[in-house]
Scaffold this active site. Structure first.
Site, PDB file in Angstrom:
ATOM      1  N   GLU A 440       4.232  -9.475 -19.863  1.00 14.57           N
ATOM      2  CA  GLU A 440       3.124  -8.555 -20.143  1.00 14.57           C
ATOM      3  C   GLU A 440       3.533  -7.457 -21.126  1.00 14.57           C
ATOM      4  OE1 GLU A 440       0.106  -8.621 -19.887  1.00 14.57           O
ATOM      5  OE2 GLU A 440       0.249 -10.520 -18.798  1.00 14.57           O
TER       6      GLU A 440
HETATM    7  C1  LIG Z   1       8.768 -15.747 -16.290  1.00  5.31           C
HETATM    8  C2  LIG Z   1       7.899 -15.504 -17.480  1.00  5.31           C
HETATM    9  C3  LIG Z   1       6.532 -15.655 -17.336  1.00  5.31           C
HETATM   10  C4  LIG Z   1       5.694 -15.457 -18.452  1.00  5.31           C
HETATM   11  N1  LIG Z   1       4.350 -15.674 -18.328  1.00  5.31           N
HETATM   12  C5  LIG Z   1       3.595 -15.694 -19.466  1.00  5.31           C
HETATM   13  C6  LIG Z   1       2.252 -16.157 -19.428  1.00  5.31           C
HETATM   14  O1  LIG Z   1       1.718 -16.502 -18.366  1.00  5.31           O
HETATM   15  N2  LIG Z   1       1.553 -16.205 -20.581  1.00  5.31           N
HETATM   16  C7  LIG Z   1       2.104 -15.825 -21.773  1.00  5.31           C
HETATM   17  O2  LIG Z   1       1.412 -15.895 -22.775  1.00  5.31           O
HETATM   18  N3  LIG Z   1       3.381 -15.381 -21.839  1.00  5.31           N
HETATM   19  C8  LIG Z   1       4.134 -15.320 -20.731  1.00  5.31           C
HETATM   20  N4  LIG Z   1       5.434 -14.902 -20.790  1.00  5.31           N
HETATM   21  C9  LIG Z   1       5.969 -14.481 -22.055  1.00  5.31           C
HETATM   22  C10 LIG Z   1       6.303 -12.984 -22.120  1.00  5.31           C
HETATM   23  O3  LIG Z   1       5.140 -12.216 -22.183  1.00  5.31           O
HETATM   24  C11 LIG Z   1       7.235 -12.767 -23.302  1.00  5.31           C
HETATM   25  O4  LIG Z   1       8.464 -13.354 -22.978  1.00  5.31           O
HETATM   26  C12 LIG Z   1       7.419 -11.315 -23.658  1.00  5.31           C
HETATM   27  O5  LIG Z   1       6.222 -10.759 -24.152  1.00  5.31           O
HETATM   28  C13 LIG Z   1       8.522 -11.121 -24.718  1.00  5.31           C
HETATM   29  O6  LIG Z   1       8.387 -12.022 -25.759  1.00  5.31           O
HETATM   30  P1  LIG Z   1       9.646 -12.888 -26.226  1.00  5.31           P
HETATM   31  O7  LIG Z   1      10.194 -13.544 -25.016  1.00  5.31           O
HETATM   32  O8  LIG Z   1       9.246 -13.726 -27.344  1.00  5.31           O
HETATM   33  O9  LIG Z   1      10.677 -11.809 -26.663  1.00  5.31           O
HETATM   34  P2  LIG Z   1      10.788 -11.164 -28.113  1.00  5.31           P
HETATM   35  O10 LIG Z   1       9.451 -10.782 -28.570  1.00  5.31           O
HETATM   36  O11 LIG Z   1      11.594 -12.023 -28.971  1.00  5.31           O
HETATM   37  O12 LIG Z   1      11.607  -9.851 -27.789  1.00  5.31           O
HETATM   38  C14 LIG Z   1      13.029  -9.786 -27.726  1.00  5.31           C
HETATM   39  C15 LIG Z   1      13.440  -8.321 -27.644  1.00  5.31           C
HETATM   40  O13 LIG Z   1      13.041  -7.660 -28.852  1.00  5.31           O
HETATM   41  C16 LIG Z   1      12.237  -6.533 -28.567  1.00  5.31           C
HETATM   42  N5  LIG Z   1      11.224  -6.417 -29.580  1.00  5.31           N
HETATM   43  C17 LIG Z   1      10.433  -7.394 -30.058  1.00  5.31           C
HETATM   44  N6  LIG Z   1       9.595  -6.901 -30.982  1.00  5.31           N
HETATM   45  C18 LIG Z   1       9.854  -5.595 -31.072  1.00  5.31           C
HETATM   46  C19 LIG Z   1       9.320  -4.536 -31.852  1.00  5.31           C
HETATM   47  N7  LIG Z   1       8.331  -4.741 -32.703  1.00  5.31           N
HETATM   48  N8  LIG Z   1       9.825  -3.299 -31.672  1.00  5.31           N
HETATM   49  C20 LIG Z   1      10.795  -3.070 -30.788  1.00  5.31           C
HETATM   50  N9  LIG Z   1      11.346  -4.024 -30.046  1.00  5.31           N
HETATM   51  C21 LIG Z   1      10.876  -5.284 -30.171  1.00  5.31           C
HETATM   52  C22 LIG Z   1      11.687  -6.780 -27.183  1.00  5.31           C
HETATM   53  O14 LIG Z   1      11.356  -5.568 -26.509  1.00  5.31           O
HETATM   54  C23 LIG Z   1      12.803  -7.548 -26.525  1.00  5.31           C
HETATM   55  O15 LIG Z   1      13.715  -6.639 -25.976  1.00  5.31           O
HETATM   56  C24 LIG Z   1       6.259 -15.065 -19.679  1.00  5.31           C
HETATM   57  C25 LIG Z   1       7.638 -14.886 -19.780  1.00  5.31           C
HETATM   58  C26 LIG Z   1       8.458 -15.130 -18.715  1.00  5.31           C
HETATM   59  C27 LIG Z   1       9.932 -14.999 -18.892  1.00  5.31           C
END
Ligand SMILES: Cc1cc2nc3c(=O)[nH]c(=O)nc-3n(C[C@H](O)[C@H](O)[C@H](O)COP(=O)(O)OP(=O)(O)OC[C@H]3O[C@@H](n4cnc5c(N)ncnc54)[C@H](O)[C@@H]3O)c2cc1C
Lengths: 600, 245
Positions: A440
């Site tokens: 989220e």
């Molecule tokens: C168990 C689980 C359940 C989930 N359920 C759902 C679901 O039901 N539906 C769905 O759509 N998604 C779901 N997700 C996805 C989840 O919302 C994302 O994993 C999350 O939003 C982070 O995206 P990412 O994993 O691509 O990380 P990234 O976006 O790659 O982030 C990596 C790091 O970089 C930082 N970062 C990224 N961009 C920026 C920025 N612009 N400025 C500063 N810092 C930044 C982040 O804070 C993080 O620390 C789920 C994830 C998990 C692990």
């Protein structure tokens, strides 16, 4: 009998008294609910949690959801959750009567889910997502979508998911590539893949309704081109038959925690036969999804608060029984004392209590604002509560998750070596709560939202409104001799907040936006620590009022423990903001400059 | 089938019991009250019978002050049709039984359900007395209830087995586990319960037959003493000191 995982008295004290549920229920929209029916409902949820949720908590961790034979095998209690969610009216509880709902206030719904999440945080998400999807359709979907999908989801027969994330697009939704091609028949051809989709596939729903963010071909670039689609796993034909809709499950992510809540990888339209139906207008997808996401963000905070409460109860029970060591003042004492008598253990337990109950107070306040923003008779008041809600939301998502982790970690420490062992439950809470700072929108993203958007929204009015709310509590608390010093401490921090905000805004004014938000996460901690201090002062104020009037429902010890915990928070937590302010106000820039070399 | 279910309003089993300063009653501060679990078996069975036959109604009755009304509302939320509260302090089993009998008399109930005991005072006396006062047959500790023609077929648990009984109607039953599965009220039931009738009936003035003079908690259990395995002699000494060996 289930072990104690939640403190219902505290929940009810905060819901009914501190946040004055009765005044929320005055809205004509809630005319069919009263305190007695709410009490009955929450007690029913506790019975359900004791009977059907808590018993499978450990087992869902030990036998995680797993991908097998092209589908996901989940614990059978998922079936019970879906069934009960439908039968008990939990999925449709907040829907309007026109959609066969019960117009339950969000405050009460939040309290109910909090109980379930404290019992077993792996289960409520299955119905929570189903409800969220149905709610989007109720608000933004056309009649056909409502007729086909909402009743089945409300009954718990079909599950719902939110599909935003793609391998290359998590935090940054502008980069999604899932596409939607219009067809002459009115539906769209969907193609793409989504990862990390919670509750995305299992045997306990006969169909899945995926709400998919996708870009209509030829639409605007970036977030402006994102639209929202209903993409069922099986599409209902006009004769009611269900046809496979080319949605393929290719895996389930194996995780650190929350192992019973499946996290799926879905491929849409691999055979060019995946149909989606547009929700609302084209290119407005993010706006619609944000309705669900704002609710989901409060739900994440709620889950963090619930897990930290459950962990606190487990640590407390252990500390009351474990004998070890002698009091410092009586080293010669023959028998060891219970560890609950050691000041350092008491400090850890008080930290758990302060964080878990403070988080609950925060989450329920957001739910109250959501109710008032939706139902208050006065338009001006609705707008005021909406603004307060928007400002609070990133903090509600973040504080209970981030500080909840700290509190559960302290709870694990209370158990010493046993805290690290699988035989005791603390390690599961510790692993389960970790995800709450990630999904989220990560803490980093929430912090950008708080500082970059919410603080500046409507000319910074949100923070002014919040300051007024805090001011009212300070004034009331100052009426009691015992609370006045604490009101003064919190009051004395406000100039520091002004200084920090003015300092940061200076960068925004100069157009130095990167510098403006570079320390957003520190600012998040700085502000939310103060907001929770306010929440605690308000809880102490209500406890004190009840003690003075003698009309309170709870025992003297209950109220005194609330006031004591407030004092603990003010002594041990609130001072941290001074250090945070010092770091934020420090002109040295260490995270922006220096390129890759700084990691040499 | 027209059923009356007698409900006791009792502290939740998780409650830490404290007595009031006079030692004659419970200190109710912070205590959650529930439907006596054994009564709830009878309640659910009465509702099941109504659902199965599609006719009849279920009335729940509690002798007590206004504080018992949430407990009656819960029974309505589970599916009872009407509720009645006899406005009287439930002092002792005999006077409660007389109030219930006075309420039930002439109302044409086919079945009167109660629990095998209330989990607060464990009297196990009221249903038998109600049957006697109304001159009706009574079966205690019932674990199932079915019908054949105009007869009730009842099982009851006895030492080492079950007893199968047949009775004419009307009939008074005290119920226990097995009679039905408890039900958790759902959202619709809870909302409907708000508008279902809850009648308050004046109690017949009477003095208690039996007065509670004092309530006492059991004396605290002696703590455990741990003796290390290598100190068996210490154990022997201790047992000897206590005159146990
Ligand atoms: C168990 C689980 C359940 C989930 N359920 C759902 C679901 O039901 N539906 C769905 O759509 N998604 C779901 N997700 C996805 C989840 O919302 C994302 O994993 C999350 O939003 C982070 O995206 P990412 O994993 O691509 O990380 P990234 O976006 O790659 O982030 C990596 C790091 O970089 C930082 N970062 C990224 N961009 C920026 C920025 N612009 N400025 C500063 N810092 C930044 C982040 O804070 C993080 O620390 C789920 C994830 C998990 C692990």
């Amino acid at each position: 009998m289930a072990h104690q995982y939640v403190d219902l008295d505290t929940l009810k004290f905060i819901l009914y008294q501190v946040h004055d549920l009765n005044s929320t229920l005055e809205a004509s929209y809630f005319a069919d609910h009263d305190l007695e029916s709410v009490e009955l409902f929450l007690n029913s949820i506790k019975d359900l949690s004791d009977q059907d949720l808590y018993p499978s908590f450990r087992e869902m961790d030990e036998k995680p959801a797993i991908f097998k034979d092209q589908t996901i095998e989940v614990h059978p209690s998922v079936g019970t959750m879906m069934k009960k969610g439908g039968e008990m009216g939990l999925i449709s509880a907040m829907f309007p009567y026109e959609s066969d709902g019960f117009q339950l206030p969000a405050s009460v719904h939040t309290a109910a889910h909090y109980i379930m999440e404290a019992a077993n945080n792996n289960l409520p998400g299955y119905i929570g997502l189903t409800q969220g999807v149905a709610e989007i359709l109720v608000h933004f979907g056309n009649q056909a979508l409502n007729e086909i999908y909402v009743p089945k989801m409300a009954a718990g027969e079909w599950g719902g998911t939110m599909c935003l994330t793609e391998p290359q697009a998590g935090s940054s939704l502008a980069d999604i590539t899932t596409s939607a091609r219009p067809t002459p028949e009115g539906h769209y051809q969907i193609k793409g893949q989504k990862i990390f989709i919670s509750g995305g596939d299992h045997a306990y729903a006969s169909n899945f309704v995926h709400l998919v963010l996708a870009k209509i071909e030829g639409g605007p670039a970036g977030t402006k081109g994102i639209s929202l689609f209903v993409v069922p796993k099986f599409r209902p034909e006009s004769d009611g038959q269900l046809t496979p809709n080319d949605v393929i499950t290719t895996g389930d992510f194996q995780k650190l925690g929350q192992k019973g809540f499946c996290t799926t990888h879905l491929i849409f339209g691999e055979n060019d036969n995946c149909r989606g139906w547009l929700v609302g207008e084209p290119h407005q997808g993010l706006k619609y999804m944000f309705r669900m996401m704002n609710g989901a963000r409060i739900a994440v905070g709620r889950g963090g608060a619930a897990i930290s409460m459950a962990a606190y109860q487990a640590s407390l029970a252990y500390a009351r029984e474990r004998a070890q060591g002698r009091p410092v003042a009586q080293p010669e004492q023959k028998e060891p004392v219970l560890i609950i008598h050691h000041p350092d253990v008491r400090r850890m337990l008080l930290l758990q209590k302060a964080v878990s109950e403070g988080s609950l107070g925060l989450v329920l306040l957001a739910a109250r604002y959501a109710d008032l923003a939706a139902t208050h008779e006065s338009e001006a008041e609705r707008a005021r509560y909406q603004l307060l809600l928007e400002l609070l939301t990133p903090m509600v998502k973040t504080y209970p998750a981030d500080m909840g982790l700290v509190s559960v970690s302290n709870g694990l420490q209370v158990l010493g070596g046993f805290g690290f062992c699988s035989e005791y439950i603390l390690q599961q809470y510790f692993r389960d709560i970790r995800i709450y700072s990630i999904y989220e929108g990560t803490t980093g993203i929430q912090s950008l939202d708080l500082l970059g958007r919410k603080l500046t929204m409507k000319g910074g009015q949100g923070l002014q409104l919040l300051a007024q709310e805090i001011g009212a509590t300070l004034k009331a608390a100052s009426q009691h001799d015992e609370l006045r010093p604490y009101a003064e401490i919190l009051g004395s921090k406000l100039p520091l907040t002004t200084q920090v905000v003015t300092f940061l805004m200076g960068f925004a004014m100069k157009g130095e936006n990167e510098r403006f938000v570079a320390d957003a996460t520190l600012f998040m901690e700085f502000l939310s620590t103060q907001v929770v201090a306010w929440i605690w002062l308000n809880m102490a104020l209500h406890a004190k009022n009840d003690l003075v009037s003698g009309n309170g429902k709870y025992t003297r010890e209950f109220y005194e423990a609330k006031i004591h915990t407030m004092k603990f928070y003010f002594k041990y937590e609130l001072p941290k903001i001074n250090g945070l302010a010092e770091a934020i106000l420090n002109k040295e820039v260490l995270t922006l400059d220096g390129g890759m070399e700084i990691f040499a | 089938m027209k059923s009356l279910v007698c409900i006791s309003h009792v502290p939740d089993t998780t409650t830490k019991i404290k007595y009031d300063a006079a030692g004659k009653g419970l200190d109710k501060t912070g205590v959650t009250f529930v439907i006596n679990p054994y009564d709830e078996f009878g309640l659910v069975r009465a509702i099941e019978i109504k659902e199965k036959t599609g006719s009849g109604d279920v009335t729940v009755l509690c002798v007590g002050g206004p504080e018992v009304e949430p407990t009656l509302r819960k029974a309505l939320a589970i599916g009872a049709d009407n509720a009645a509260r006899v406005d009287m302090d439930p002092t002792d089993s005999r006077s409660v039984a007389e109030q219930i009998a006075a309420y039930a008399k002439g109302k044409g109930f086919d079945l009167i359900f109660a629990g095998k005991e209330s989990i607060d005072s464990n009297g196990s006396a009221v249903p038998g007395m109600v049957a006697e006062l109304l001159d009706l047959p009574f079966i205690s500790l019932a674990t199932s209830l079915e019908f054949e023609g105009d007869k009730a077929k009842v099982s009851r648990e006895i030492d080492g087995g079950y007893e199968k009984l047949e009775s004419s109607l009307p009939l008074v039953l005290s119920c226990q586990k097995g009679m039905a599965e408890w039900r958790i009220p759902n959202m619709r039931g809870i909302m409907m319960a708000r508008t279902k009738p809850l009648e308050v009936v004046a109690g017949h003035p009477m003095d208690a037959y039996v007065l509670t003079k004092k309530l006492e908690l059991p004396s605290a259990k002696a703590g455990c003493i741990y003796v290390e395995p290598e100190n068996a002699a210490q154990l022997v000494d201790m047992l000897h000191d206590k005159g146990l060996i």
